[in-house]
Design a protein around this motif. Structure first.
Motif, PDB file in Angstrom:
ATOM      1  N   VAL A  47       0.861  -1.185   0.000  1.00  0.00           N
ATOM      2  CA  VAL A  47       0.000   0.000   0.000  1.00  0.00           C
ATOM      3  C   VAL A  47       0.889   1.224   0.000  1.00  0.00           C
ATOM      4  O   VAL A  47       1.895   1.280   0.732  1.00  0.00           O
ATOM      5  N   HIS A  48       0.503   2.210  -0.800  1.00  0.00           N
ATOM      6  CA  HIS A  48       1.287   3.434  -0.932  1.00  0.00           C
ATOM      7  C   HIS A  48       0.377   4.629  -0.686  1.00  0.00           C
ATOM      8  O   HIS A  48      -0.720   4.709  -1.259  1.00  0.00           O
ATOM      9  N   VAL A  49       0.824   5.546   0.202  1.00  0.00           N
ATOM     10  CA  VAL A  49       0.038   6.726   0.554  1.00  0.00           C
ATOM     11  C   VAL A  49       0.801   7.973   0.115  1.00  0.00           C
ATOM     12  O   VAL A  49       1.988   8.123   0.439  1.00  0.00           O
ATOM     13  N   THR A  50       0.146   8.860  -0.622  1.00  0.00           N
ATOM     14  CA  THR A  50       0.748  10.137  -1.031  1.00  0.00           C
ATOM     15  C   THR A  50      -0.166  11.271  -0.621  1.00  0.00           C
ATOM     16  O   THR A  50      -1.383  11.090  -0.467  1.00  0.00           O
ATOM     17  N   GLY A  51       0.436  12.455  -0.419  1.00  0.00           N
ATOM     18  CA  GLY A  51      -0.355  13.593   0.010  1.00  0.00           C
ATOM     19  C   GLY A  51       0.348  14.910  -0.209  1.00  0.00           C
ATOM     20  O   GLY A  51       1.339  14.991  -0.956  1.00  0.00           O
ATOM     21  N   PRO A  52      -0.116  15.991   0.457  1.00  0.00           N
ATOM     22  CA  PRO A  52       0.428  17.333   0.244  1.00  0.00           C
ATOM     23  C   PRO A  52       1.921  17.429   0.590  1.00  0.00           C
ATOM     24  O   PRO A  52       2.453  16.632   1.373  1.00  0.00           O
ATOM     25  N   ASP A  53       2.554  18.417  -0.006  1.00  0.00           N
ATOM     26  CA  ASP A  53       3.958  18.735   0.273  1.00  0.00           C
ATOM     27  C   ASP A  53       4.888  17.558  -0.008  1.00  0.00           C
ATOM     28  O   ASP A  53       5.896  17.344   0.676  1.00  0.00           O
ATOM     29  N   GLY A  54       4.538  16.714  -1.008  1.00  0.00           N
ATOM     30  CA  GLY A  54       5.403  15.614  -1.383  1.00  0.00           C
ATOM     31  C   GLY A  54       5.388  14.427  -0.448  1.00  0.00           C
ATOM     32  O   GLY A  54       6.281  13.572  -0.508  1.00  0.00           O
ATOM     33  N   PHE A  55       4.375  14.344   0.401  1.00  0.00           N
ATOM     34  CA  PHE A  55       4.301  13.233   1.352  1.00  0.00           C
ATOM     35  C   PHE A  55       4.147  11.913   0.600  1.00  0.00           C
ATOM     36  O   PHE A  55       3.322  11.779  -0.306  1.00  0.00           O
ATOM     37  N   ALA A  56       4.912  10.870   0.989  1.00  0.00           N
ATOM     38  CA  ALA A  56       4.807   9.534   0.421  1.00  0.00           C
ATOM     39  C   ALA A  56       5.233   8.529   1.481  1.00  0.00           C
ATOM     40  O   ALA A  56       6.269   8.696   2.129  1.00  0.00           O
ATOM     41  N   ARG A  57       4.428   7.483   1.667  1.00  0.00           N
ATOM     42  CA  ARG A  57       4.729   6.481   2.687  1.00  0.00           C
ATOM     43  C   ARG A  57       4.237   5.109   2.207  1.00  0.00           C
ATOM     44  O   ARG A  57       3.104   4.990   1.705  1.00  0.00           O
ATOM     45  N   ASP A  58       5.083   4.089   2.307  1.00  0.00           N
ATOM     46  CA  ASP A  58       4.686   2.715   2.030  1.00  0.00           C
ATOM     47  C   ASP A  58       4.185   2.081   3.319  1.00  0.00           C
ATOM     48  O   ASP A  58       4.793   2.247   4.389  1.00  0.00           O
ATOM     49  N   VAL A  59       3.078   1.338   3.210  1.00  0.00           N
ATOM     50  CA  VAL A  59       2.459   0.713   4.379  1.00  0.00           C
ATOM     51  C   VAL A  59       2.344  -0.785   4.118  1.00  0.00           C
ATOM     52  O   VAL A  59       1.812  -1.205   3.082  1.00  0.00           O
ATOM     53  N   ALA A  60       2.841  -1.614   5.078  1.00  0.00           N
ATOM     54  CA  ALA A  60       2.832  -3.069   4.911  1.00  0.00           C
ATOM     55  C   ALA A  60       1.767  -3.754   5.751  1.00  0.00           C
ATOM     56  O   ALA A  60       1.503  -4.945   5.569  1.00  0.00           O
ATOM     57  N   ALA A  61       1.149  -2.992   6.694  1.00  0.00           N
ATOM     58  CA  ALA A  61       0.113  -3.568   7.557  1.00  0.00           C
ATOM     59  C   ALA A  61      -0.719  -2.422   8.127  1.00  0.00           C
ATOM     60  O   ALA A  61      -0.422  -1.245   7.878  1.00  0.00           O
ATOM     61  N   SER A  62      -1.743  -2.758   8.888  1.00  0.00           N
ATOM     62  CA  SER A  62      -2.580  -1.724   9.488  1.00  0.00           C
ATOM     63  C   SER A  62      -1.724  -0.766  10.305  1.00  0.00           C
ATOM     64  O   SER A  62      -0.820  -1.198  11.042  1.00  0.00           O
ATOM     65  N   ALA A  63      -2.015   0.526  10.172  1.00  0.00           N
ATOM     66  CA  ALA A  63      -1.202   1.519  10.875  1.00  0.00           C
ATOM     67  C   ALA A  63      -1.950   2.833  10.910  1.00  0.00           C
ATOM     68  O   ALA A  63      -2.898   3.058  10.145  1.00  0.00           O
ATOM     69  N   THR A  64      -1.539   3.712  11.849  1.00  0.00           N
ATOM     70  CA  THR A  64      -2.055   5.073  11.908  1.00  0.00           C
ATOM     71  C   THR A  64      -0.923   6.028  11.589  1.00  0.00           C
ATOM     72  O   THR A  64       0.132   5.999  12.253  1.00  0.00           O
ATOM     73  N   LEU A  65      -1.123   6.845  10.569  1.00  0.00           N
ATOM     74  CA  LEU A  65      -0.135   7.829  10.162  1.00  0.00           C
ATOM     75  C   LEU A  65      -0.499   9.148  10.807  1.00  0.00           C
ATOM     76  O   LEU A  65      -1.596   9.688  10.579  1.00  0.00           O
ATOM     77  N   SER A  66       0.395   9.669  11.638  1.00  0.00           N
ATOM     78  CA  SER A  66       0.112  10.881  12.403  1.00  0.00           C
ATOM     79  C   SER A  66       0.940  12.044  11.891  1.00  0.00           C
ATOM     80  O   SER A  66       1.894  11.880  11.112  1.00  0.00           O
ATOM     81  N   GLY A  67       0.589  13.257  12.396  1.00  0.00           N
ATOM     82  CA  GLY A  67       1.328  14.463  12.044  1.00  0.00           C
ATOM     83  C   GLY A  67       1.184  14.846  10.587  1.00  0.00           C
ATOM     84  O   GLY A  67       2.089  15.454   9.998  1.00  0.00           O
ATOM     85  N   LEU A  68       0.025  14.516  10.010  1.00  0.00           N
ATOM     86  CA  LEU A  68      -0.195  14.793   8.595  1.00  0.00           C
ATOM     87  C   LEU A  68      -0.720  16.201   8.369  1.00  0.00           C
ATOM     88  O   LEU A  68      -1.590  16.687   9.117  1.00  0.00           O
ATOM     89  N   THR A  69      -0.208  16.834   7.349  1.00  0.00           N
ATOM     90  CA  THR A  69      -0.739  18.131   6.939  1.00  0.00           C
ATOM     91  C   THR A  69      -2.143  17.943   6.381  1.00  0.00           C
ATOM     92  O   THR A  69      -2.353  17.074   5.518  1.00  0.00           O
ATOM     93  N   PRO A  70      -3.124  18.671   6.876  1.00  0.00           N
ATOM     94  CA  PRO A  70      -4.487  18.503   6.347  1.00  0.00           C
ATOM     95  C   PRO A  70      -4.516  18.701   4.829  1.00  0.00           C
ATOM     96  O   PRO A  70      -3.812  19.540   4.270  1.00  0.00           O
ATOM     97  N   GLY A  71      -5.352  17.910   4.139  1.00  0.00           N
ATOM     98  CA  GLY A  71      -5.474  17.991   2.690  1.00  0.00           C
ATOM     99  C   GLY A  71      -5.901  16.665   2.109  1.00  0.00           C
ATOM    100  O   GLY A  71      -6.306  15.739   2.825  1.00  0.00           O
ATOM    101  N   ILE A  92      -8.514  -0.541  -5.275  1.00  0.00           N
ATOM    102  CA  ILE A  92      -7.140  -0.369  -5.728  1.00  0.00           C
ATOM    103  C   ILE A  92      -6.650   1.037  -5.419  1.00  0.00           C
ATOM    104  O   ILE A  92      -5.492   1.249  -5.049  1.00  0.00           O
ATOM    105  N   SER A  93      -7.554   2.008  -5.540  1.00  0.00           N
ATOM    106  CA  SER A  93      -7.184   3.404  -5.270  1.00  0.00           C
ATOM    107  C   SER A  93      -8.352   4.105  -4.599  1.00  0.00           C
ATOM    108  O   SER A  93      -9.520   3.846  -4.925  1.00  0.00           O
ATOM    109  N   GLN A  94      -8.042   4.988  -3.632  1.00  0.00           N
ATOM    110  CA  GLN A  94      -9.083   5.763  -2.954  1.00  0.00           C
ATOM    111  C   GLN A  94      -8.523   7.111  -2.527  1.00  0.00           C
ATOM    112  O   GLN A  94      -7.334   7.245  -2.233  1.00  0.00           O
ATOM    113  N   ASN A  95      -9.385   8.106  -2.528  1.00  0.00           N
ATOM    114  CA  ASN A  95      -9.019   9.460  -2.113  1.00  0.00           C
ATOM    115  C   ASN A  95      -9.571   9.719  -0.712  1.00  0.00           C
ATOM    116  O   ASN A  95     -10.757   9.490  -0.448  1.00  0.00           O
ATOM    117  N   ILE A  96      -8.720  10.212   0.185  1.00  0.00           N
ATOM    118  CA  ILE A  96      -9.083  10.433   1.590  1.00  0.00           C
ATOM    119  C   ILE A  96      -8.790  11.884   1.960  1.00  0.00           C
ATOM    120  O   ILE A  96      -7.706  12.415   1.647  1.00  0.00           O
TER     121      ILE A  96
END
Length: 632
Positions: A47-71, A92-96
């Motif tokens: 699983v791959h998560v992308t967001g504002p300000d170039g944020f990108a994180r690979d996720v291999a299991a359930s997790a909570t991603l904190s300190g995220l810039t709203p967007g 396969i893809s979702q917008n949050i």
């Protein structure tokens, strides 16, 4: 990012930094709780998560991603393997949307997709393309031009398989080259998709290997790295015999560019040895051509229309002169006159259907597409039915004048969709259809320009004219020394030359060539008819007749004298009696090129030479003389 929350509703909420442990002006952040389910223990998610300000994180299991810039954040998931079992994600893809008001949630659920025992790979299709191709590989290639091989591998289930493809090239049945193509993506598609280059295994076949008697053998997963239930259908063709590729020999496109000067305003088409490649580039991208041989001629001056107007009559007269000059030259080249009109929107080109002469404007880069269109006419193509062109091709197979099949632009490495418009129409987004491509390929094979060069030059009579707006026009004929140029077939028109006693000296039946891109469908002709000097001396009249129309010209009783004077900017002023010689053929004595058909008793010609050769027409032949230009 939202603005800092510093406006508090009442003073009781105020606190000092030391007491509250933070800066009340610091920006708020959010979090994303991502739940992953459905995978066996010990199997990592993809699983791959992308967001504002170039944020990108690979996720291999359930997790909570904190300190995220709203967007806005995008969560994408890919197929994963656990042993021989594939697991497909949903979605396969979702917008949050992540806010600073509380945690946001997302979930990815995996489920079994296939097992090795039921999984299968196969080569669905293979083709080689140079500008256009059908899925069945039905369009021939031209020799000595790079081609793109596209291999379409498909799988029967959702998967995470990325197999290699092996390509073997054969010539006359002998192996000449082996290549391996790595998978273009992390999974194999379930259906072939011609519209996406990333959906096929691609290999550029060098022009040195694109030769007649080429064969291709392709197999997927040659090392058996992917477990399959059936390994017996991985080869293409399935019988193990190399697929024959139709590769045709073609002549280099030999073309002579002619800068055209309009004498009234002195405007000259801007084509030079430095930019002529730009005029050819459009044709080389789409037409079945492997090479070209281009030269730039001396400027040709027209005074039939002293300024080029945005009307078909003005363009048509210049086109007819270029065709007559081409026939006079007998050089085995197509001629392309380049003009410099004083407008930017309007008529941009004109050419014959089935004769190798055309003219076009010099406004690059659009001039390149114009030239490719006009040469299509020269190679026997009528208009594709798009944009309301004159005289559309009734046999064009695709509604709306679209290309109908997928193409490929080698220069920009992009797929051309079947919804693009064929370049022989008047619509934008142009490419070439398989119909036009095959028509051009076959026409050039049947009408090689090089055939004319094999003939010996001899005494001939240049006869030329046109049929337009319900009338026939027979231009003054000239004695020339060149290779014969005669009609390929008979037709409804006849030119007959007679002596003073009424005896026939020459007879020619023909069909005049249609001028494309002209609304009233004018037609034109120019021939170099072999005629010995003694027969030419006896010629008294020429008659053009056909479809109920007739035009006759008779020899003038006396030759006209020509007054020649040098002018500024390379101009030469000619004056003569137009009653005796309506047209004077002006030739460069060094190269032999016709540089003007001077009309009307006075004309300006542009040349840098110190001498000119003149053929002073008496309507049925004329006489030749050479003049030295005063002051040069």
């Amino acid at each position: 990012m939202t603005a800092p929350r510093v406006a508090l509703r009442n003073a009781a909420l105020l606190c000092l930094v030391a007491a509250c442990g933070g800066d009340p002006a610091a920006p708020e952040t959010g979090s994303l709780a991502l739940a992953v389910s459905g995978l066996p223990n010990g199997t990592s998610a993809d699983v791959h998560v992308t967001g504002p300000d170039g944020f990108a994180r690979d996720v291999a299991a359930s997790a909570t991603l904190s300190g995220l810039t709203p967007g806005g954040y995008v969560v994408t998931a890919s197929v994963v393997m656990s042993g021989t079992q594939a697991y497909a994600p949903s979605p396969i893809s979702q917008n949050i949307a992540v806010t600073d008001h509380g945690p946001s949630d997302a979930a990815v659920a995996y489920a079994p997709a296939y097992s090795a025992g039921g999984f299968n790979l196969r080569v669905d299709g293979v083709y080689l393309v140079q500008s256009v191709q059908t899925y069945g590989n039905g369009i021939p290639l031209v020799r000595d031009r790079d081609a793109l091989m596209r291999v379409f591998v498909t799988a029967n289930q959702v998967n995470a398989a990325a197999p290699a493809v092996r390509v073997r090239l054969y010539r006359d049945g002998s192996l000449i080259r082996t290549s391996v193509i790595n998978a273009p993506a992390a999974a194999t598609p379930q259906t072939a998709n011609e519209g996406d280059l990333a959906a096929s295994w691609n290999l550029v076949i060098d022009k040195a290997d694109v030769q007649p008697h080429l064969g291709v053998l392709v197999d997927v997963d040659p090392g058996n790295a992917v477990d399959e239930g059936d390994e017996g259908d991985n080869e293409f063709p399935a019988n193990g015999v190399p697929l024959p590729v139709d590769v045709r020999n073609t002549d280099a496109f030999a073309v002579r560019f002619v800068p055209v000067v309009t004498s009234g305003d002195g405007r000259m088409g801007n084509v030079t040895t430095g930019n002529m490649a730009q005029f050819v580039s459009g044709a080389m991208r789409v037409h079945p051509l492997a090479a070209y041989d281009a030269v730039v001629a001396q400027p040709y001056t027209t005074n039939a229309n002293t300024t080029l107007q945005n009307d078909a009559g003005s363009w048509g007269t210049i086109l007819a002169e270029i065709e007559a000059a081409r026939v006079d030259a007998g050089d085995g080249r197509a001629w392309f006159g380049v003009v410099n009109p004083d407008y930017s929107s309007g008529i941009a080109g004109m050419g014959y259907i089935g004769l190798p002469s055309a003219i076009g404007w010099d406004k690059l880069p659009s001039a390149s597409g114009v030239a490719a269109h006009e040469w299509g006419h020269n190679w026997g193509r009528q208009h594709a039915p798009c944009g309301d062109p004159a005289n559309p091709d009734q046999n064009f197979p695709y509604s709306g004048g679209v290309t109908g099949v997928f193409g490929y632009d080698q220069l920009h490495q992009v797929v051309k969709l079947p919804t693009m418009h064929d370049l022989m129409g008047y619509c934008s987004s142009e490419w070439i259809s398989d119909y036009t491509y095959l028509g051009v390929l076959n026409y050039r094979a049947q009408h090689p320009l090089s055939a004319a060069v094999g003939q010996a030059a001899q005494s001939a009579l240049l006869v030329w004219g046109r049929i337009e707006r319900g009338r026939v026009i027979l231009e003054p004929a000239f004695r020339v020394y060149t290779r014969p140029s005669l009609p390929q077939t008979s037709g409804p028109y006849r030119i007959e030359g007679r002596a003073a006693d009424g005896s026939s000296l020459l007879r020619l039946d023909f069909a005049p060539a249609e001028v494309a891109d002209a609304p009233d469908a004018p037609r034109s002709f120019a021939f170099a008819v072999p005629l010995s000097s003694d027969r030419a001396d006896r010629l008294a009249t020429l008659t053009l007749a056909g479809e109920g129309r007739t035009a006759t010209v008779s020899a003038a009783p006396q030759a006209a004298a020509v007054d020649v004077r040098s002018g500024a900017a390379g101009r030469v002023h000619l004056r003569w009696d137009a009653g005796r010689a309506p047209v004077v053929l002006v030739r460069d004595p060094g190269t032999g090129q016709v540089i003007a058909f001077a009309r009307g008793g006075q004309a300006d010609v542009v040349t840098s030479r110190s001498q000119l050769s003149l053929s002073v027409g008496d309507r049925v032949g004329g006489r030749d003389l050479r003049v030295t230009l005063p002051g040069r």
